[in-house]
Design a protein around this motif. Structure first.
Motif, PDB file in Angstrom:
ATOM      1  N   LYS A 121       2.997 -14.242 -13.132  1.00  0.00           N
ATOM      2  CA  LYS A 121       3.591 -13.172 -13.929  1.00  0.00           C
ATOM      3  C   LYS A 121       4.187 -12.077 -13.060  1.00  0.00           C
ATOM      4  N   TRP A 122       3.413 -11.562 -12.104  1.00  0.00           N
ATOM      5  CA  TRP A 122       3.950 -10.517 -11.229  1.00  0.00           C
ATOM      6  C   TRP A 122       3.108 -10.404  -9.959  1.00  0.00           C
ATOM      7  N   GLU A 123       3.689  -9.743  -8.972  1.00  0.00           N
ATOM      8  CA  GLU A 123       3.000  -9.490  -7.710  1.00  0.00           C
ATOM      9  C   GLU A 123       3.258  -8.055  -7.285  1.00  0.00           C
ATOM     10  N   ALA A 124       2.240  -7.404  -6.738  1.00  0.00           N
ATOM     11  CA  ALA A 124       2.377  -6.033  -6.244  1.00  0.00           C
ATOM     12  C   ALA A 124       1.845  -5.961  -4.818  1.00  0.00           C
ATOM     13  N   LEU A 125       2.567  -5.242  -3.973  1.00  0.00           N
ATOM     14  CA  LEU A 125       2.107  -4.973  -2.609  1.00  0.00           C
ATOM     15  C   LEU A 125       1.302  -3.685  -2.647  1.00  0.00           C
ATOM     16  N   SER A 149      -4.191   7.240 -23.143  1.00  0.00           N
ATOM     17  CA  SER A 149      -3.028   7.887 -22.513  1.00  0.00           C
ATOM     18  C   SER A 149      -1.730   7.201 -22.867  1.00  0.00           C
ATOM     19  N   GLY A 150      -1.818   6.099 -23.621  1.00  0.00           N
ATOM     20  CA  GLY A 150      -0.622   5.373 -24.004  1.00  0.00           C
ATOM     21  C   GLY A 150      -0.113   4.423 -22.934  1.00  0.00           C
ATOM     22  N   LYS A 151      -0.850   4.268 -21.837  1.00  0.00           N
ATOM     23  CA  LYS A 151      -0.408   3.398 -20.748  1.00  0.00           C
ATOM     24  C   LYS A 151      -0.994   1.999 -20.847  1.00  0.00           C
ATOM     25  N   GLY A 152      -1.941   1.806 -21.773  1.00  0.00           N
ATOM     26  CA  GLY A 152      -2.503   0.488 -21.978  1.00  0.00           C
ATOM     27  C   GLY A 152      -3.457   0.066 -20.887  1.00  0.00           C
ATOM     28  N   PRO A 153      -3.855  -1.219 -20.889  1.00  0.00           N
ATOM     29  CA  PRO A 153      -4.787  -1.718 -19.876  1.00  0.00           C
ATOM     30  C   PRO A 153      -4.184  -1.629 -18.477  1.00  0.00           C
ATOM     31  N   ALA A 154      -5.039  -1.400 -17.504  1.00  0.00           N
ATOM     32  CA  ALA A 154      -4.585  -1.284 -16.124  1.00  0.00           C
ATOM     33  C   ALA A 154      -5.640  -1.873 -15.199  1.00  0.00           C
ATOM     34  N   VAL A 155      -5.285  -1.987 -13.923  1.00  0.00           N
ATOM     35  CA  VAL A 155      -6.193  -2.519 -12.915  1.00  0.00           C
ATOM     36  C   VAL A 155      -6.290  -1.533 -11.766  1.00  0.00           C
ATOM     37  N   ALA A 156      -7.505  -1.160 -11.407  1.00  0.00           N
ATOM     38  CA  ALA A 156      -7.732  -0.268 -10.276  1.00  0.00           C
ATOM     39  C   ALA A 156      -8.044  -1.096  -9.040  1.00  0.00           C
ATOM     40  N   VAL A 157      -7.450  -0.712  -7.904  1.00  0.00           N
ATOM     41  CA  VAL A 157      -7.648  -1.418  -6.641  1.00  0.00           C
ATOM     42  C   VAL A 157      -8.026  -0.403  -5.566  1.00  0.00           C
ATOM     43  N   ASP A 161      -6.871   2.608   2.669  1.00  0.00           N
ATOM     44  CA  ASP A 161      -7.340   3.987   2.517  1.00  0.00           C
ATOM     45  C   ASP A 161      -6.940   4.595   1.187  1.00  0.00           C
ATOM     46  N   LYS A 162      -6.613   3.749   0.179  1.00  0.00           N
ATOM     47  CA  LYS A 162      -6.134   4.246  -1.104  1.00  0.00           C
ATOM     48  C   LYS A 162      -6.917   3.652  -2.277  1.00  0.00           C
ATOM     49  N   LEU A 163      -6.991   4.439  -3.343  1.00  0.00           N
ATOM     50  CA  LEU A 163      -7.400   3.955  -4.656  1.00  0.00           C
ATOM     51  C   LEU A 163      -6.162   4.021  -5.528  1.00  0.00           C
ATOM     52  N   GLN A 164      -5.732   2.886  -6.067  1.00  0.00           N
ATOM     53  CA  GLN A 164      -4.499   2.837  -6.839  1.00  0.00           C
ATOM     54  C   GLN A 164      -4.740   2.141  -8.173  1.00  0.00           C
ATOM     55  N   VAL A 165      -3.962   2.539  -9.158  1.00  0.00           N
ATOM     56  CA  VAL A 165      -4.047   1.930 -10.477  1.00  0.00           C
ATOM     57  C   VAL A 165      -2.678   1.367 -10.846  1.00  0.00           C
ATOM     58  N   PHE A 166      -2.667   0.086 -11.235  1.00  0.00           N
ATOM     59  CA  PHE A 166      -1.441  -0.614 -11.593  1.00  0.00           C
ATOM     60  C   PHE A 166      -1.481  -1.010 -13.064  1.00  0.00           C
ATOM     61  N   SER A 167      -0.311  -1.000 -13.700  1.00  0.00           N
ATOM     62  CA  SER A 167      -0.198  -1.479 -15.069  1.00  0.00           C
ATOM     63  C   SER A 167      -0.523  -2.968 -15.104  1.00  0.00           C
ATOM     64  N   ALA A 168      -1.375  -3.365 -16.041  1.00  0.00           N
ATOM     65  CA  ALA A 168      -1.731  -4.781 -16.132  1.00  0.00           C
ATOM     66  C   ALA A 168      -0.566  -5.615 -16.645  1.00  0.00           C
ATOM     67  N   ALA A 169       0.247  -5.046 -17.509  1.00  0.00           N
ATOM     68  CA  ALA A 169       1.329  -5.805 -18.134  1.00  0.00           C
ATOM     69  C   ALA A 169       2.437  -6.169 -17.144  1.00  0.00           C
ATOM     70  N   LYS A 170       2.845  -5.219 -16.285  1.00  0.00           N
ATOM     71  CA  LYS A 170       3.997  -5.449 -15.417  1.00  0.00           C
ATOM     72  C   LYS A 170       3.716  -5.242 -13.938  1.00  0.00           C
ATOM     73  N   GLY A 171       2.562  -4.713 -13.604  1.00  0.00           N
ATOM     74  CA  GLY A 171       2.249  -4.497 -12.205  1.00  0.00           C
ATOM     75  C   GLY A 171       2.836  -3.232 -11.619  1.00  0.00           C
ATOM     76  N   ASP A 172       3.304  -2.314 -12.466  1.00  0.00           N
ATOM     77  CA  ASP A 172       3.867  -1.050 -11.975  1.00  0.00           C
ATOM     78  C   ASP A 172       2.747  -0.140 -11.475  1.00  0.00           C
TER      79      ASP A 172
END
Length: 367
Positions: A121-125, A149-157, A161-172
């Motif tokens: 479906k998608w890939e994120a660096l 927040s209206g952003k829907g499900p997400a994934v935290a990684v 040295d970072k904590l980042q959250v990406f949209s589950a639907a598109k990987g943004d």
């Protein structure tokens, strides 16, 4: 209520899932040649995950494989092989959208596969270059609900040295924040609780544990704390939505912390005034310790996995001990001889935990 307290949970059937190549011999076109080595089974499960219902489960195995398996038929629905150059680190399964999202190469890459058929479906660096955690470092992955927040499900990684959250639907990428002192640790775990994200980070061989909590919506800081365990810690650790547990470096103790209680005890300066307690494995999981000793074995490494809201599965290849973290310490709640992995099934109705074991080129799943 403990995950195994209901009669239905105790009496559920044992499903023999014959994962032989003869029952599912197709090699996917996009991975032609990758499975030429594959002779009989997908390997021993190291972690398993469920979404609503128990018709299908997802598993990572000791053969660097991510797979979807039908619970009743035992057939492999789809499988994705990761390479030695891009090893599989962790994965999560989502019901809506129906995705399996996996992190690899120390969390450098995040990929989403369609839960139904394994379609990419998608890939994120997640980060460029080398991880600040070093080649022995780990990443952490967790599902975050941003529905309010209206952003829907997400994934935290939590990687490098970072904590980042990406949209589950598109990987943004939705937001990113520094891990601060937690970024210097090589091992990270993520707990999502009450609209917050807490990173538990430490370096094996040391006794220092860093806690960093931020708001799930935007990553704004909430509180931090540095804890000191009674003993140096190993790389074997796991978290649930309410707690964290780490095995000591000498494999003789389990150190645990109730994260929900820690968050509630944050003081005016944003510090989490909590402690980590360590107990002897023989006291916490007497059946498992006895099984290992009875087989004349010495535990080189335990495997620790989440198995419910405040429960973990602890195994050393001789069975699964379900241990529970309470305000007064850690205690064994159930013992199952044989299985090698366990996970909480996020299904409607009473809480259910599934156990997985590999034997004679097959995998058994017990609910």
């Amino acid at each position: 209520m403990p995950a195994f307290s209901s009669p239905a949970s105790r009496a559920c059937c044992l499903l023999l899932l014959s994962l032989l190549l003869s029952s599912s011999s197709a090699i996917y076109e996009d991975q032609a040649g990758v499975f030429d080595w594959y002779k009989q089974s997908i390997g021993q499960p190291t972690s398993i995950a469920f979404v609503s219902g128990r018709e299908r489960f997802y598993t990572a195995t000791d053969q660097n494989l991510l797979a979807s398996v039908q619970s009743k038929a035992g057939s492999i629905v789809w499988r994705r092989k990761y390479t030695d150059q891009d090893p599989l680190d962790a994965f999560v399964a989502l019901q809506k959208p129906g995705l399996v999202i996996a992190a690899s190469k120390g969390g450098k890459y995040l990929r989403a596969w369609d839960a139904a058929d394994g379609t990419f479906k998608w890939e994120a660096l997640v980060f460029e270059g080398q991880s600040t955690a070093g080649p022995a470092g780990s990443c952490a992955l967790a599902v975050v609900d941003l529905g309010s927040s209206g952003k829907g499900p997400a994934v935290a990684v939590a990687a490098s040295d970072k904590l980042q959250v990406f949209s589950a639907a598109k990987g943004d990428l939705l937001w990113s924040t520094d891990l601060e002192l937690a970024g210097e640790a090589t091992h990270r775990h993520i707990i999502t609780h009450d609209n917050s994200i807490t990173v538990v980070a430490y370096t094996p061989g040391t006794s220092k544990v860093h806690l960093l909590s931020v708001a799930a919506a935007d990553g704004s800081p909430l509180h931090t704390q540095q804890l000191t365990a009674d003993t140096p810690l190993s790389s074997t650790a796991a978290v649930t939505t309410a707690s964290a547990a780490i095995v000591s470096s000498n494999n003789q103790q389990i150190c645990a912390l109730l994260i929900s209680a820690a968050a509630a005890a944050a003081d005016a300066d944003g510090d989490i005034n909590s402690v980590m307690t360590c107990q002897d494995v023989n006291d916490v999981a007497a059946d498992l310790a006895g099984a290992v000793a009875g087989a004349g074995g010495v535990v080189e490494q335990y495997r620790l996995l989440p198995a419910g809201h405040d429960q973990f599965s602890l195994t050393a290849g001789k069975g699964v001990a379900i241990i529970q973290v309470t305000a007064t310490g850690v205690q064994q709640s159930h013992w199952f001889p044989g299985p090698t992995a366990a996970a909480a099934a996020a299904a409607a109705g009473p809480p259910v935990t599934a156990l997985a074991s590999a034997k004679d080129n097959s995998v058994s799943i017990q609910f």
